[in-house]
Design a protein around this motif. Structure first.
Motif, PDB file in Angstrom:
ATOM      1  N   ALA A  90       0.826  -1.204   0.000  1.00  0.00           N
ATOM      2  CA  ALA A  90       0.000   0.000   0.000  1.00  0.00           C
ATOM      3  C   ALA A  90       0.862   1.256   0.000  1.00  0.00           C
ATOM      4  O   ALA A  90       0.572   2.236  -0.700  1.00  0.00           O
ATOM      5  CB  ALA A  90      -0.929  -0.005   1.212  1.00  0.00           C
ATOM      6  N   LEU A 133      -9.296  -3.158  -2.507  1.00  0.00           N
ATOM      7  CA  LEU A 133      -8.531  -1.940  -2.747  1.00  0.00           C
ATOM      8  C   LEU A 133      -9.338  -0.767  -2.189  1.00  0.00           C
ATOM      9  O   LEU A 133     -10.439  -0.477  -2.659  1.00  0.00           O
ATOM     10  CB  LEU A 133      -8.295  -1.772  -4.251  1.00  0.00           C
ATOM     11  CG  LEU A 133      -7.515  -0.557  -4.731  1.00  0.00           C
ATOM     12  CD1 LEU A 133      -6.137  -0.516  -4.096  1.00  0.00           C
ATOM     13  CD2 LEU A 133      -7.396  -0.584  -6.251  1.00  0.00           C
ATOM     14  N   VAL A 180      -3.406   4.803  -0.224  1.00  0.00           N
ATOM     15  CA  VAL A 180      -3.925   3.499  -0.617  1.00  0.00           C
ATOM     16  C   VAL A 180      -3.929   2.572   0.591  1.00  0.00           C
ATOM     17  O   VAL A 180      -2.987   2.550   1.385  1.00  0.00           O
ATOM     18  CB  VAL A 180      -3.065   2.881  -1.732  1.00  0.00           C
ATOM     19  CG1 VAL A 180      -3.575   1.493  -2.108  1.00  0.00           C
ATOM     20  CG2 VAL A 180      -3.052   3.791  -2.955  1.00  0.00           C
ATOM     21  N   LEU A 229      -4.814  -1.569   1.494  1.00  0.00           N
ATOM     22  CA  LEU A 229      -5.117  -2.896   0.963  1.00  0.00           C
ATOM     23  C   LEU A 229      -5.577  -3.804   2.098  1.00  0.00           C
ATOM     24  O   LEU A 229      -4.919  -3.894   3.135  1.00  0.00           O
ATOM     25  CB  LEU A 229      -3.887  -3.499   0.284  1.00  0.00           C
ATOM     26  CG  LEU A 229      -3.315  -2.710  -0.906  1.00  0.00           C
ATOM     27  CD1 LEU A 229      -2.054  -3.382  -1.428  1.00  0.00           C
ATOM     28  CD2 LEU A 229      -4.344  -2.576  -2.017  1.00  0.00           C
TER      29      LEU A 229
END
Length: 352
Positions: free
Chosen positions: A279, A321, A298, A300
């Motif tokens: 991530a 995601l 991000v 994950l």
């Protein structure tokens, strides 16, 4: 090697696009819906696709239906060339091609590359004939044939002249013999290459340098939830036919620097460590380019879920995601973000 012109013909709804010039920086294609923009780009992508098998010409599906029966009576449709492209060579590429051909090419400059419906790739030397003729005539002048050479209009005509004069020269005139033989070889080779295309080492040299076409559309965008077990199993099969979004998902994982074993690891701490590292890697890469909102990271998340029922039930590992909004302290699934962000994120993953 730079794409300078492309032309599509007898492909789906395009009978003949005519030559389409490609700018050096950015080229935008504008047109009404259903006017053939996507068709043109997909034909171009089939010339030398970035992913093997991602785009291939299909005679039954791609040849214009309303012409198939009529045209099949007149020619072998598998030999039709629906896409041509013209590429400009730089100095290094021209020199390498000259070396592979074993003769000094007079500023070849361009190549024409086409793909037939049967899959065969054709590569032709796109020669500036006036420049070729000028070079050959100048060489002929060195052995006293300048005036006669200047009356010839084609390289093959000059080749015939050089061959005729070569047969008359005494063998002891080694310098003149060498000049004429080199001129004749150059004229013959240029004439042959212009009509029949490259073969052997020269063809291989061009194919190795030929740019690959990467086609990306909304169908290539990532999903917010990925079945890792299914994806990795499918990717390992010989000649696997992956969907565009599956290729993008694999590119995403490569960008994150992980392999199939890491996200599937049964150990919780190992899996979490890999997810966080991936991530962080993705956040750094994507937000190098996305400047509209710097407060996103991000995230994950991996979990397991049963697939099927009864005796056929199996446990698959999934990857969610998610995007963490630091400003509002919330996370949302990737598919809940704006279409523009999802497209951009997927595009960065796919080309990396």
């Amino acid at each position: 090697m730079r794409l300078s012109t492309a032309q599509v013909s007898l492909f789906r709804n395009i009978v003949d696009s005519g030559p389409v010039e490609v700018e050096r920086d950015i080229t935008c294609m504008l047109g009404k819906n259903e006017s053939g923009k996507t068709t043109f780009l997909q034909a171009l992508a089939s010339l030398n696709p970035a992913y093997e098998g991602s785009f291939s010409l299909d005679l039954a599906a791609d040849y214009p239906r309303w012409r198939t029966a009529r045209d099949a009576r007149e020619m072998d449709l598998s030999e039709v060339i629906p896409v041509w492209a013209r590429f400009e060579l730089d100095a290094e590429e021209s020199e390498d091609l000259s070396e592979k051909l074993g003769l000094p090419l007079p500023q070849c400059g361009f190549l024409r590359v086409g793909r037939r419906y049967d899959g065969e790739l054709l590569v032709e030397l796109d020669v500036d004939e006036r420049e070729v003729m000028a070079t050959l005539v100048a060489g002929a002048a060195e052995v006293g044939l300048g005036d006669r050479a200047a009356t010839r209009s084609k390289p093959q005509d000059l080749a015939a002249l050089f061959k005729e004069e070569l047969s008359k020269l005494p063998k002891d005139k080694k310098d003149e013999v060498k000049v004429l033989r080199d001129l004749m070889t150059t004229a013959e080779t240029v004439s042959e290459l212009s009509s029949s295309g490259l073969t052997g080492k020269a063809l291989q040299s061009v194919v190795e340098r030929l740019p690959r076409f990467f086609y990306f559309s909304e169908y290539s965008a990532l999903a917010g939830r990925i079945d890792l077990t299914d994806l990795f199993t499918k990717a390992k099969r010989a000649n696997a036919k992956l969907e565009n979004h599956e290729r993008t998902a694999l590119s995403l994982l490569r960008l994150a620097g992980v392999d199939d074993g890491e996200f599937l690891d049964a150990d919780f701490e190992t899996r979490i460590s890999e997810l966080e590292a991936a991530a962080n890697e993705l956040s750094g890469e994507v937000f190098r380019y996305w400047s509209q909102n710097r407060d996103i990271r991000v995230s994950l998340v991996s979990d397991a879920a049963p697939i099927g029922t009864g005796k056929t039930q199996t446990i698959h590992r999934f990857l969610d995601l998610r995007l963490h909004d630091l400003r509002h302290q919330v996370t949302t699934n990737f598919e809940r973000r704006s279409p523009g962000f999802r497209w951009f994120f997927s595009f960065v993953a796919a080309i990396s």
